[in-house]
Write a protein that holds these residues in place. Structure first.
Motif, short mmCIF file in Angstrom:
data_model
loop_
_atom_site.label_atom_id
_atom_site.label_comp_id
_atom_site.label_asym_id
_atom_site.label_seq_id
_atom_site.Cartn_x
_atom_site.Cartn_y
_atom_site.Cartn_z
N SER A 145 0.82 -1.22 0.00
CA SER A 145 0.00 0.00 0.00
C SER A 145 0.85 1.27 0.00
O SER A 145 0.36 2.36 -0.29
CB SER A 145 -0.96 0.01 1.20
OG SER A 145 -0.24 0.05 2.42
N GLU A 160 1.04 3.38 -3.58
CA GLU A 160 0.00 4.36 -3.89
C GLU A 160 0.10 5.60 -3.02
O GLU A 160 -0.25 6.70 -3.45
CB GLU A 160 -1.38 3.73 -3.76
CG GLU A 160 -1.82 2.88 -4.94
CD GLU A 160 -1.08 1.55 -5.05
OE1 GLU A 160 -1.09 0.96 -6.14
OE2 GLU A 160 -0.48 1.11 -4.03
N ARG A 161 0.59 5.44 -1.80
CA ARG A 161 0.75 6.61 -0.93
C ARG A 161 1.81 7.55 -1.50
O ARG A 161 1.68 8.78 -1.40
CB ARG A 161 1.10 6.18 0.50
CG ARG A 161 -0.05 5.49 1.21
CD ARG A 161 0.07 5.57 2.72
NE ARG A 161 1.30 4.99 3.22
CZ ARG A 161 1.47 3.69 3.50
NH1 ARG A 161 0.46 2.85 3.29
NH2 ARG A 161 2.60 3.24 3.97
N THR A 206 -5.16 8.50 1.99
CA THR A 206 -5.00 7.05 1.87
C THR A 206 -6.38 6.43 1.68
O THR A 206 -7.41 7.09 1.85
CB THR A 206 -4.34 6.46 3.13
OG1 THR A 206 -5.24 6.66 4.24
CG2 THR A 206 -3.00 7.11 3.43
N GLN A 232 -8.29 6.83 4.94
CA GLN A 232 -8.73 8.21 5.15
C GLN A 232 -9.90 8.59 4.24
O GLN A 232 -10.74 9.41 4.60
CB GLN A 232 -7.56 9.17 4.90
CG GLN A 232 -6.49 9.13 5.97
CD GLN A 232 -5.30 9.99 5.60
OE1 GLN A 232 -4.94 10.12 4.43
NE2 GLN A 232 -4.67 10.59 6.60
N ALA A 289 -5.42 7.39 -2.77
CA ALA A 289 -4.59 6.22 -3.07
C ALA A 289 -5.49 5.06 -3.48
O ALA A 289 -6.38 4.66 -2.73
CB ALA A 289 -3.76 5.84 -1.85
N GLN A 327 -6.32 0.17 -2.14
CA GLN A 327 -6.21 -0.10 -0.72
C GLN A 327 -7.45 0.32 0.05
O GLN A 327 -8.21 1.18 -0.40
CB GLN A 327 -4.99 0.62 -0.14
CG GLN A 327 -5.04 2.12 -0.27
CD GLN A 327 -3.76 2.78 0.20
OE1 GLN A 327 -3.72 3.42 1.25
NE2 GLN A 327 -2.70 2.64 -0.60
N ILE A 340 -4.88 -2.31 7.44
CA ILE A 340 -4.87 -1.89 6.04
C ILE A 340 -5.03 -3.15 5.18
O ILE A 340 -4.44 -4.19 5.47
CB ILE A 340 -3.55 -1.18 5.70
CG1 ILE A 340 -3.36 0.07 6.57
CG2 ILE A 340 -3.49 -0.83 4.21
CD1 ILE A 340 -4.43 1.11 6.39
#
Length: 245
Positions: A71, A74-75, A96, A99, A134, A137, A146
């Motif tokens: 993950s 993508e962050r 994220t 989030q 992102a 995820q 996650i």
């Protein structure tokens, strides 16, 4: 003012110049008067490189930790893309999957989205910002872990956001001009399809077409999301994937 969700794959944000080109396209969409939410994949081959790293450390990486590692790709993309947009004078906020309210089951490596609560994304839009999410995820409320959605997960992220936010359209940007009768890189005479139904797209995906992933098409059909598959390298019209009533 319409709301457009855009998804950019790894080849579209493969390096710094590509990120700036994508940022320019996003800003142009915002300048045209649209609210914009973006789902972004990891840059280039980042996910494969992280997977190789994990398997170098141990031949059987523990699924929870592997999701934590994968993950990260993508962050990186979401933060760099938000920086590029801000550098062009437009506000952007990155989020994220957790989030952004992408809630999933607890199946590491191939989690399914069970709910989307994009409260912070909506707040960012209301404040005039471009929201960068992102892809690939999510977050499981029971385990507090996650999760990742498996191959094509960023497509599914974009479609799920479009459904939850009641977007006007979900644009899937890729490295080809749309959906073709066969792979144009293999069959030179293949021609682009202008409009296709989600049912027909599901058949193509099941037969091996890799432009869109089955889960994303299924989600779009179930929630009535119209998709526009197009190239991130030009401004040509792509292929509309519609849901006939």
């Amino acid at each position: 003012m319409s709301l457009i969700v855009q998804k950019y794959g790894g080849s579209s944000v493969a390096d710094a110049e590509s990120v700036k080109r994508v940022a320019k396209r996003i800003v142009e969409t915002r300048k045209a008067g649209h609210d914009v939410v973006v789902a972004v994949s990891a840059m280039g081959d980042t996910t494969d490189e992280l997977l190789d790293l994990a398997q170098t450390v141990t031949p059987l990486p523990e699924p929870r930790e592997l999701d934590m590692l994968l993950s990260a790709g993508e962050r990186i993309s979401m933060a760099v893309l938000a920086m590029a947009i801000k550098g062009m004078g437009y506000d952007a906020q990155s989020f994220t999957g957790s989030q952004a309210g992408m809630l999933t089951d607890a199946h590491h490596g191939a989690a399914r989205i069970v709910d989307v609560t994009p409260v912070r994304v909506r707040k960012a839009l209301d404040a005039g910002a471009i929201a960068i999410v992102a892809g690939f995820q999510g977050f499981n409320r029971d385990t507090m872990d996650i999760t990742t959605l498996g191959r094509g997960g960023s497509d599914t992220t974009a479609v799920a956001l479009a459904a939850a936010l009641d977007a006007d359209i979900c644009e899937i940007y890729t490295d080809v001009d749309g959906i073709f009768t066969s792979d144009p890189r293999v069959v030179p005479k293949a021609h682009k399809i202008d409009t296709i139904t989600s049912e027909e797209m599901l058949e193509l995906a099941a037969a091996g077409a890799k432009v869109l992933y089955i889960r994303a098409v299924e989600y779009a059909r179930r929630h009535g999301v119209t998709l526009h598959v197009r190239s991130s390298f030009n401004t040509n019209e792509g292929t509309l994937v519609i849901n006939p009533k």
